[in-house]
Design a protein around this motif. Sequence first.
Motif, PDB file in Angstrom:
ATOM      1  N   GLY A   1     -76.233 -73.651   7.937  1.00  0.00           N
ATOM      2  CA  GLY A   1     -76.710 -74.875   8.569  1.00  0.00           C
ATOM      3  C   GLY A   1     -77.334 -75.813   7.558  1.00  0.00           C
ATOM      4  N   ALA A   2     -78.015 -76.834   8.061  1.00  0.00           N
ATOM      5  CA  ALA A   2     -78.713 -77.772   7.179  1.00  0.00           C
ATOM      6  C   ALA A   2     -80.078 -77.185   6.826  1.00  0.00           C
ATOM      7  CB  ALA A   2     -78.874 -79.121   7.865  1.00  0.00           C
TER       8      ALA A   2
ATOM      9  N   GLY B   1     -74.960 -77.667   5.489  1.00  0.00           N
ATOM     10  CA  GLY B   1     -74.615 -78.856   6.256  1.00  0.00           C
ATOM     11  C   GLY B   1     -74.819 -78.620   7.731  1.00  0.00           C
ATOM     12  N   ASN B   2     -74.931 -79.682   8.466  1.00  0.00           N
ATOM     13  CA  ASN B   2     -75.180 -79.597   9.905  1.00  0.00           C
ATOM     14  C   ASN B   2     -73.855 -79.587  10.647  1.00  0.00           C
ATOM     15  OD1 ASN B   2     -76.460 -79.567  12.332  1.00  0.00           O
ATOM     16  ND2 ASN B   2     -77.273 -81.647  12.212  1.00  0.00           N
TER      17      ASN B   2
ATOM     18  N   HIS C   1     -65.424 -80.190  12.168  1.00  0.00           N
ATOM     19  CA  HIS C   1     -66.306 -79.067  11.857  1.00  0.00           C
ATOM     20  C   HIS C   1     -65.660 -77.742  12.278  1.00  0.00           C
ATOM     21  CE1 HIS C   1     -70.159 -81.780  11.918  1.00  0.00           C
ATOM     22  NE2 HIS C   1     -69.282 -82.115  10.999  1.00  0.00           N
TER      23      HIS C   1
ATOM     24  N   ARG D   1     -72.794 -83.807   3.541  1.00  0.00           N
ATOM     25  CA  ARG D   1     -72.493 -84.028   4.954  1.00  0.00           C
ATOM     26  C   ARG D   1     -71.066 -83.551   5.213  1.00  0.00           C
ATOM     27  NH1 ARG D   1     -75.128 -89.067   3.850  1.00  0.00           N
ATOM     28  NH2 ARG D   1     -77.156 -89.206   4.882  1.00  0.00           N
TER      29      ARG D   1
ATOM     30  N   SER E   1     -71.401 -78.841  13.890  1.00  0.00           N
ATOM     31  CA  SER E   1     -71.398 -78.770  15.359  1.00  0.00           C
ATOM     32  C   SER E   1     -69.966 -78.555  15.836  1.00  0.00           C
ATOM     33  CB  SER E   1     -71.974 -80.063  15.952  1.00  0.00           C
ATOM     34  OG  SER E   1     -73.278 -80.314  15.473  1.00  0.00           O
TER      35      SER E   1
ATOM     36  N   TYR F   1     -83.710 -78.107   4.988  1.00  0.00           N
ATOM     37  CA  TYR F   1     -84.501 -79.260   4.554  1.00  0.00           C
ATOM     38  C   TYR F   1     -85.676 -78.876   3.665  1.00  0.00           C
ATOM     39  CZ  TYR F   1     -81.741 -81.567   8.143  1.00  0.00           C
ATOM     40  OH  TYR F   1     -80.696 -82.044   8.903  1.00  0.00           O
TER      41      TYR F   1
END
Length: 368
Positions: A255-256, A230-231, A240, A203, A233, A258
């Motif tokens: 980005g994230a 990671g996400n 960030h 994170r 923004s 999954y």
Amino acid sequence: MNMKKLFILGIRGVPAQHGGFETFAEKLALYLKDRQWQVTVYCQEEGSGDNWSSTWKGVQRIHIPVKGSGAASTVAFDWKATQHACKQDGLFLTLGYNTAIFNFLQRLAGQVNIFNMDGIEWRRDKWGIIAKSWFWLNERAGCWAGNHLIADHPRIKDHLATRVRPAKITTIPYGAERITEANPALLEPYKITPGNYSIIIARPEPENSFLEMVRAFSMRKRDHQLVVLGNFSPEINPFHKKVIDAASDEVIFPGAIYDASIVQALRFYSRFYLHGHRVGGTNPSLVEALGAGCAVIAHDNHFNRWVAGPQAAYFSDEAACAALLDQILEDESGIKIMKSASRERFDEQFTWDQVMLDYERLLSAWHP
């Protein structure tokens, strides 16, 4: 012989969709089911109305609808799940202590509840004073409300032993899969090739040393790429934005991700796995990196040192991280030794088989 019954609280449900504890709960539920336990997992649903039941791969599920999807809804779900659990017969396993104050109801009802106490949540930088106070209070509540406590790291046990007697605590770490192969074609969309990149998976928060690691890597041209999962923004999160602004053109932010097979391939083919966590116990992502045989560069603290072992490389700050990269990024023989040491450390402590066996032994000993 009566079938042993276990109820699992504290997560959003199974199958896993929300991270480490859900993955663990899924593994444990299926493992115990195969050993003739009746396992029930409480599952959070968005909406309103009555609870309902279902079965997933032989695991019983109690679905509890709550309005919304934020922290308040999770607290409401935990409250409703605890009320429902108070009417059941069996053994209870609560994962995390974020709403442990509710579990006094179970203690008053005479139920046996084992707590996995997770990390020291109230020490995390990201929380404000109200949240930190709530977590501190609930950590205390979990220590008192639980009949027995599980720590996922020896230092977490040491911490909990300042609250309760050491005999009330058992140390069982988190586990992961052993990854021995992966599909290199999964790297192609990111324009990277095996061995020519390193990776961060976490994170994007200050306490995970994101800024320090990205700055250290970006200090000079390295003819190497850094993939940062990671996400992010940047338009709404100043931290960030700071990380992205600090990155050189050799840093990639996909980005994230999954899809487990893609993440496994990214770990497996990386030259180094960088782990900047400064707070917590046995971090799942670090264990997964060991299971994939990654050469590990980690923030120097007692949590990471116990998990990754003496052959990993450690940094204390941004300058030390940059110096490490200068020193070992091209050291092929050293990297080979580090990768082998990661697999050895994983095999001796973190296989799911060993973790599941330790849990079954402890839960069997406490089953009423």
